[in-house]
Each structure stands twice: as C-alpha cells, then as structure tokens.
Design an enzyme around this catalytic site. Sequence first.
Site, PDB file in Angstrom:
ATOM      1  N   LEU A   1     -18.649 -11.790  -8.725  1.00  0.00           N
ATOM      2  CA  LEU A   1     -19.748 -12.842  -8.659  1.00  0.00           C
ATOM      3  C   LEU A   1     -18.931 -14.132  -9.451  1.00  0.00           C
ATOM      4  CD1 LEU A   1     -23.105 -11.636  -9.249  1.00  0.00           C
ATOM      5  CD2 LEU A   1     -22.273 -12.499  -7.193  1.00  0.00           C
TER       6      LEU A   1
ATOM      7  N   CYS B   1      -5.800  -9.076   2.193  1.00  0.00           N
ATOM      8  CA  CYS B   1      -6.936  -8.182   2.889  1.00  0.00           C
ATOM      9  C   CYS B   1      -8.278  -8.954   3.261  1.00  0.00           C
ATOM     10  CB  CYS B   1      -7.075  -7.382   1.761  1.00  0.00           C
ATOM     11  SG  CYS B   1      -5.783  -6.283   1.516  1.00  0.00           S
TER      12      CYS B   1
ATOM     13  N   VAL C   1       0.907  -1.187   0.034  1.00  0.00           N
ATOM     14  CA  VAL C   1       0.134  -0.221  -0.084  1.00  0.00           C
ATOM     15  C   VAL C   1       0.725   1.300  -0.079  1.00  0.00           C
ATOM     16  CG1 VAL C   1      -1.658   1.214   1.268  1.00  0.00           C
ATOM     17  CG2 VAL C   1      -1.965  -1.172   1.002  1.00  0.00           C
TER      18      VAL C   1
ATOM     19  N   LYS D   1      15.311  -3.122   2.074  1.00  0.00           N
ATOM     20  CA  LYS D   1      14.416  -2.802   1.223  1.00  0.00           C
ATOM     21  C   LYS D   1      14.724  -1.303   0.826  1.00  0.00           C
ATOM     22  CE  LYS D   1      10.035  -3.440   2.096  1.00  0.00           C
ATOM     23  NZ  LYS D   1       8.454  -3.497   2.804  1.00  0.00           N
TER      24      LYS D   1
ATOM     25  N   GLU E   1      -4.275  -5.576  -5.578  1.00  0.00           N
ATOM     26  CA  GLU E   1      -3.021  -5.932  -6.135  1.00  0.00           C
ATOM     27  C   GLU E   1      -3.043  -6.501  -7.404  1.00  0.00           C
ATOM     28  OE1 GLU E   1      -1.726  -7.855  -1.746  1.00  0.00           O
ATOM     29  OE2 GLU E   1      -0.816  -8.826  -3.507  1.00  0.00           O
TER      30      GLU E   1
ATOM     31  N   GLY F   1      -8.571 -15.343  -1.133  1.00  0.00           N
ATOM     32  CA  GLY F   1      -7.427 -15.222  -0.198  1.00  0.00           C
ATOM     33  C   GLY F   1      -6.711 -14.056  -0.402  1.00  0.00           C
TER      34      GLY F   1
ATOM     35  N   ALA G   1     -17.488 -17.606  -9.070  1.00  0.00           N
ATOM     36  CA  ALA G   1     -17.234 -18.744  -8.349  1.00  0.00           C
ATOM     37  C   ALA G   1     -16.101 -19.356  -8.314  1.00  0.00           C
ATOM     38  CB  ALA G   1     -18.523 -19.576  -8.374  1.00  0.00           C
TER      39      ALA G   1
HETATM   40  C1  UDX Z   1      -9.069  -6.451  -2.174  1.00  0.00           C
HETATM   41  C2  UDX Z   1      -9.999  -5.558  -2.303  1.00  0.00           C
HETATM   42  O1  UDX Z   1     -10.723  -5.462  -3.509  1.00  0.00           O
HETATM   43  C3  UDX Z   1      -9.282  -3.993  -2.540  1.00  0.00           C
HETATM   44  O2  UDX Z   1     -10.307  -2.977  -2.610  1.00  0.00           O
HETATM   45  C4  UDX Z   1      -8.787  -3.688  -0.907  1.00  0.00           C
HETATM   46  O3  UDX Z   1      -8.077  -2.538  -1.062  1.00  0.00           O
HETATM   47  C5  UDX Z   1      -7.608  -4.756  -0.883  1.00  0.00           C
HETATM   48  O4  UDX Z   1      -8.462  -6.131  -0.757  1.00  0.00           O
HETATM   49  P1  UDX Z   1      -7.267  -7.738  -3.250  1.00  0.00           P
HETATM   50  O5  UDX Z   1      -7.133  -8.472  -2.107  1.00  0.00           O
HETATM   51  O6  UDX Z   1      -5.992  -7.459  -3.992  1.00  0.00           O
HETATM   52  O7  UDX Z   1      -7.927  -6.532  -3.382  1.00  0.00           O
HETATM   53  O8  UDX Z   1      -7.670  -8.630  -4.512  1.00  0.00           O
HETATM   54  P2  UDX Z   1      -9.324  -8.728  -5.102  1.00  0.00           P
HETATM   55  O9  UDX Z   1      -9.058  -8.634  -6.459  1.00  0.00           O
HETATM   56  O10 UDX Z   1     -10.126  -8.093  -4.519  1.00  0.00           O
HETATM   57  O11 UDX Z   1      -9.334 -10.390  -4.868  1.00  0.00           O
HETATM   58  C6  UDX Z   1      -9.342 -10.933  -3.782  1.00  0.00           C
HETATM   59  C7  UDX Z   1      -9.582 -12.523  -3.712  1.00  0.00           C
HETATM   60  O12 UDX Z   1     -10.911 -12.458  -3.958  1.00  0.00           O
HETATM   61  C8  UDX Z   1      -8.704 -13.219  -4.683  1.00  0.00           C
HETATM   62  O13 UDX Z   1      -8.257 -14.454  -3.951  1.00  0.00           O
HETATM   63  C9  UDX Z   1      -9.571 -13.522  -5.690  1.00  0.00           C
HETATM   64  O14 UDX Z   1      -9.144 -14.627  -6.377  1.00  0.00           O
HETATM   65  C10 UDX Z   1     -10.959 -13.772  -4.976  1.00  0.00           C
HETATM   66  N1  UDX Z   1     -12.128 -13.577  -6.123  1.00  0.00           N
HETATM   67  C11 UDX Z   1     -12.195 -12.227  -6.245  1.00  0.00           C
HETATM   68  C12 UDX Z   1     -13.024 -14.538  -6.009  1.00  0.00           C
HETATM   69  O15 UDX Z   1     -12.909 -15.787  -5.602  1.00  0.00           O
HETATM   70  N2  UDX Z   1     -14.098 -14.184  -6.918  1.00  0.00           N
HETATM   71  C13 UDX Z   1     -14.302 -13.176  -7.481  1.00  0.00           C
HETATM   72  O16 UDX Z   1     -15.369 -12.719  -8.093  1.00  0.00           O
HETATM   73  C14 UDX Z   1     -13.243 -11.904  -7.199  1.00  0.00           C
END
Ligand code: UDX
Length: 436
Positions: free
Chosen positions: A254, A264, A11, A35, A159, A261, A256
């Site tokens: 949406l 966050c 971040v 770093k 990310e 993971g 599936a």
């Molecule tokens: C998330 C939030 O989207 C972001 O706004 C916040 O600031 C940080 O956390 P991030 O964790 O980087 O971002 O990834 P994201 O794209 O949200 O996906 C999170 C997880 O959900 C991933 O493992 C992804 O595979 C999973 N996912 C996402 C699903 O299983 N189904 C979906 O429809 C969308």
Amino acid sequence: MNIAIVGSGYVGLVTGVCLAHIGHKVVCVDVDREKIRKLRLGKVPIYEPGLEELLKKYLKNKKLSFTWAIKEAAKKSDAIFIAVGTPSKKNGDADLTYVENVAREIALSMDSYKLIIEKSTVPAETGKRIARTIRMNLPKNKKSIPDFDVASNPEFLREGSAIKDFMNPDRVVIGVESKKAERILREIYKPLKPHMVVTNINSAELIKHASNSFLATKISFINAIAQICDHLGADVLKVAEGMGFDKRIGRSFLDAGIGYGGSCFPKDVDAFVRLSEKSGYNFKLLNEVRSVNEEQKAFFVRLIEDKLWIVKNKVIGVLGLAFKPNTDDMRNAPSLDIIKMLQHEGAKIKAYDPVSMENAKKMMKKITYSKDPYALAKGCDCLLLLTEWDEFKHLDFKKLGKVMSQPILFDGRNMYRKQDFEKLGFEYYGIGRGMV
Ligand code: UDX
C-alpha cells in the site's frame, strides 16, 4: 534428489542455488554459454543479495553444476524445472516459444520417467500444451515409451529478497495430475516444511497470475487514493497506515508512488488480461489497474512541470533508476518513462543509482551519470527520488541544497518527510501528501 533447472535467469538461478542449499543435487542449464562459463567460475550475472556466496559454496561441494546441454542435465535428473523467460508479445500474450523448445528438447532426451515442472510464470492450460509437446517428441525408436508427468510450481520470489522468499515461503503451490508427481514435489520441498497448496495444473497456474495481479491491483488502488489525497489535502501515508491495521487488508503493497515496474507485474497483468479475454471474460478491473499505473508516471511529470514552470533546458537530477531498491533490474522501471517524458520537454537529465547504471546506459541515451548523489546534485534545478534505496535515507540534504541551482525535491516514493525539507529551505513535493 537429482534436479535439473532449465533457464538460469533471476528465477532459475535462485531456485537452483536454494534447492542445493536444502540438500538436493542440482544442475542448472542455460543456452548462454558465456553465462554458464561465468557461473562455473562462481560469478553471478545478476545483482541478488546473498546469491554469490551460496553459489560459490555449492559449486565447491559439487551440489551445484552448470551446463548448456539440456540432454546431459535431463538424463541425470528425476525432476526437471522449466524456468525460462516468458516475455510479453506486442499484444500482451506471454511468449511461450522458449517453454515449447525446452519441452521438445526434454522429450528427445527421455529414456526413463521424468517429472517436468513449470516454474516460469505461464498462462493456465500451458501444462497441457507441454504434455502434448512431450508426447509428440518422445523417441519413437524406443521399445518402451518412457512415462512422465507435468506439474506446475509457480514462484513467488521478489527481486532483492529472492533467497529469503525461497527459504521462507508463505506457501508452496503445486499443480499435479498424479500421486507420483505430488509425492516427488513434496519430497523436493520437505526440508522447508512449507504450507503446501496442492491442486490441479490449471489452478496452480492461475494462482500465480491472480496473486501478482492482485498485488498490482493493491498498488494501483493506493495510487488512486493518493490522487484523491492530493486534491483533498489528506496524507496517503496515514490513510495506508489506517487501512493496513485491518488484517483483511494488510499494510504491505500500500505504498503510493510512481507505480510498479519490473519484469513481472507489467508482464503478468498483460498476460492475465489476454488469457481472460481468450477464456471469454473481459477483465475490465485489470485494464483499470494498468491505466492507473501508467497515469501515475504522467501525473508525476505534470507535478514537476507545474512546480518548475519551464522544464526546457532545466537540469534535473534523478536519484535512483532501478524499478525498486536492492536490484540492478531496469526492466519496465518507472524511471524510463518519466525520464523520456522530461527529455521530450527539453530537460537535461543527470542520474545516479547505486547498482543499475550499467544496465540503464544500455537503455537510455543523453543522460549524464554521476558517481554519487553529491556530484549528481551539482547545478540541478531539482532532484527526483525515483528508487527508495536505503543509502538515500541518510543523505546530507543541507550540503546537497547548497550545490543545487534551486533546492526542490520531488519524492516519487514518499521516502522523506516534508517538514524535514522545509527546515532546510527546500520545496518538497511527494505523492498523495496533499500538495496539489
Ligand atoms: C513481484 C512479486 O512480488 C513476486 O511475488 C513475484 O514472484 C514477482 O513479481 P518483484 O517484481 O521482484 O516481485 O518486486 P515487488 O517487490 O513486488 O515490486 C514490484 C513493483 O511494485 C516495484 O516497482 C515496486 O516499486 C512497486 N511497489 C511495490 C509499489 O509501487 N508499491 C508497493 O507498495 C509495493
């Protein structure tokens, strides 16, 4: 403006580079001197598309610099973002140790007005605790005690698309308790001309937890629908498509699959459940969101066992390890639990991921890492698609099938179409595609 960012992780580093990109003079701080040394050389310690180019550009024109000394950074800044990690404790609480340390160090270095801004994801009421910590640590020997404000400015960066998300925010949320703090934050974000949501600190902190928890809820909802689809012979992709055209629902999040993971969602849902409990509300809905997410991985392993029959000594090839595409981040990746469960059943695991294998090697043992998908497939009794990397869209599965012991694919992210694989003589199993 002159801005300091304390914490140069996923971040903090993206925020620092992007604030320089919109015209500010930024100094990023981190305790990890190795770093900082690498960052000063233009080396980015994380995989984030587009970040390295911007880093090099703003190092060159001196808009961006790096140090490990909070004191030096705070002194020359009007606004100081706190962007340090807030990992989960065993009981699910957010561990705010780093936040408190930074607040204390900032206080000790204050000799003029500062706006201290929470960028890290923190539970509501943290802003109040930061203000108290600062008040208690202001230099006593000063004639005039410097004035300060604390504000909340949560991030919504994903990310893999963090720069795009920063530069094109759906909204910028600021939690402020003074007009001066509001004015400074409006000034900082002015070049982006964003929709600003201005509220108090507690509400801003809650917006972050509520947003991430709702997104996690949406994912667990469609995963629950996928379970029903498997039993009823329905196709969850069509169900999601049909739902998504409703503007009140929206198609995104949406998808599936094997569940969410990352660093966050799991952490933020846990922290929000704990915060709710402590405020006197038992957030049963979020407990269910968590258990659906855990169950999704166990369901996938049961599906593999059901179709492979004997898992012991079978060779299983894993395509994709990262928690999502376009990142090297393995934190809470569903692949970790799925591989652990399969190894527990005696499976031999081979794996390939375009960028996260170095990180995976630090977290998992007894895995054969392959240099590409074709080397991976050699001798495998089945393949698992766990991360939907673009490069997996165009693999030559005819060629892959020929080198496998048996052509079976378990598609953990519903990346492929069943009919394309059956034409090639594969057995294909997705999630919620009406297979069970
Ligand atoms: C998330 C939030 O989207 C972001 O706004 C916040 O600031 C940080 O956390 P991030 O964790 O980087 O971002 O990834 P994201 O794209 O949200 O996906 C999170 C997880 O959900 C991933 O493992 C992804 O595979 C999973 N996912 C996402 C699903 O299983 N189904 C979906 O429809 C969308």
